[in-house]
Enzyme design. Sequence first.
Site, PDB file in Angstrom:
ATOM      1  N   SER A   1      17.629  -4.338   4.074  1.00 28.53           N
ATOM      2  CA  SER A   1      18.250  -3.241   3.330  1.00 28.53           C
ATOM      3  C   SER A   1      17.929  -1.892   3.968  1.00 28.53           C
ATOM      4  O   SER A   1      18.800  -1.023   4.085  1.00 28.53           O
ATOM      5  CB  SER A   1      17.823  -3.259   1.862  1.00 28.53           C
ATOM      6  OG  SER A   1      16.413  -3.141   1.739  1.00 28.53           O
TER       7      SER A   1
ATOM      8  N   SER B   1      13.126  -6.199   6.051  1.00 26.85           N
ATOM      9  CA  SER B   1      13.752  -4.932   5.667  1.00 26.85           C
ATOM     10  C   SER B   1      15.204  -4.834   6.086  1.00 26.85           C
ATOM     11  O   SER B   1      15.632  -3.848   6.695  1.00 26.85           O
ATOM     12  CB  SER B   1      12.956  -3.746   6.222  1.00 26.85           C
ATOM     13  OG  SER B   1      11.648  -3.791   5.750  1.00 26.85           O
TER      14      SER B   1
ATOM     15  N   ASP C   1       9.548   0.784   4.734  1.00 24.29           N
ATOM     16  CA  ASP C   1      10.614   0.110   5.474  1.00 24.29           C
ATOM     17  C   ASP C   1      11.508   1.104   6.205  1.00 24.29           C
ATOM     18  O   ASP C   1      11.824   0.934   7.378  1.00 24.29           O
ATOM     19  CB  ASP C   1      11.453  -0.741   4.516  1.00 24.29           C
ATOM     20  CG  ASP C   1      10.634  -1.811   3.830  1.00 24.29           C
ATOM     21  OD1 ASP C   1       9.522  -2.102   4.306  1.00 24.29           O
ATOM     22  OD2 ASP C   1      11.091  -2.351   2.809  1.00 24.29           O
TER      23      ASP C   1
ATOM     24  N   THR D   1       0.823  -1.217   0.000  1.00 22.29           N
ATOM     25  CA  THR D   1       0.000   0.000   0.000  1.00 22.29           C
ATOM     26  C   THR D   1       0.848   1.256   0.000  1.00 22.29           C
ATOM     27  O   THR D   1       0.365   2.333  -0.363  1.00 22.29           O
ATOM     28  CB  THR D   1      -0.917   0.029   1.235  1.00 22.29           C
ATOM     29  OG1 THR D   1      -0.127  -0.244   2.396  1.00 22.29           O
ATOM     30  CG2 THR D   1      -2.024  -1.012   1.137  1.00 22.29           C
TER      31      THR D   1
END
Length: 426
Positions: A146, A144, A199, A48
């Site tokens: 990264s 997450s 993230d 989203t």
Amino acid sequence: MDSTTLLPPVKEAIEQFPHHFHEDAASYASPLGAAWAPGRVNLIGEHTDYNGGYVLPLAVDRVSAFAGRTRNDQTVRLWSTHFNAYAQFSLAGLPESFEEQREKIPGWARYVLGVATELIKANITLKGFDAVITGDVPLGGGMSSSAALEVASAQAYALFSNHSFSIGEDNATLTPLETAGLCQKAEQNASGLMSGILDQAASCLGQPRKAILLDCRSLEYRYLPFEDPGVSVVVIDTGVRRELASSAYNERRKQCEEATQRIRTLILENEPDNTEARSIKALRDITPEQFEQYKGQLPQILQQRAGYIIAENERVLQVVKLLEAGKIEEAGKILWLGHAGLRDEYEVSCKELDVLVDIARDVPGVLGARMMGGGFGGCTINLVRNEAVDALSQAVERHYQERTGRQASIDICRAAAGPSYVLFEN
């Protein structure tokens, strides 16, 4: 801060630094320091974010960490304990030299380079440093890793540049969301993936015992209580790794944009006096009622993609109301619905994720489960009564390998604080 209170990856990075960088401490421009940032789980609100919608993540007690010292030049030297490899680049010449340097370093180091590039674009002065990078956020697991690396990089640059800039709420150079936006751009440039801000925002905004409702368009956010002593957040890793850029992630984004434009056109053609329709920019702006009215005029694939996103935004708001009422257990039911939408309408699940959700559904005391992250592998998130955690672990151990040929790993996570640092005396 007493080093005994630090998270294990932070302690590991501190201990490893002298083994990989052997210069005398006197040759550095700062004492030893460490910086870190958390990964995240997302309770509900998957895909989203790049549709201008709502997400409901929480930062978790799994981090990416740097430990090192400031150099007397513009060189950044890194050792990754995960990849068992060095990387080196120069801050001199950035941002112009980004593309050239990007091609000369391994993929994991590109995120660190990308963050430096965005900080320099923001007119922030940086100094070089040597550092060991460690972490316990599963790589490619949908938690997450990264983003944790990027936000930890930003915190490390702040620390090793002798606090020439700061990250945080009060009188900081960069607010948490400015830092998140900068790290989001770094991710896009490093990976080629047109990711949303979910993230990085979750990593920057984390607070213990709190979930974060983030409006990905306005970037307004507020904290919600996420604390029930009888309920655990269990993350189960499929062992399947995916490359989102080479998957259908960018394709989904384009499909959502096309669906938005088609529905907007249909509304304006059929309701010429509907002035609000002119301001439709993303699927978030289309009500469930409008979608029901016009979905029949969309190609089937766009019906599925748009239908999932519009329903998922509604699910986020449902969970928010339940958390506000202290009903974490009730929120679990909505996770099952979210997974069905990701599997059947958005089509980003995979066999292994579906098997884990099916196994969880058959364990009494599992309140809800769904795939988490971009999809095609990674982890599931499960809300589980404490007394059922062992039963869930045993069911996964019994059935997952025989149904998939793979091993799964199980972690219990807690809502945790955002990025931080520690600086030791020489």
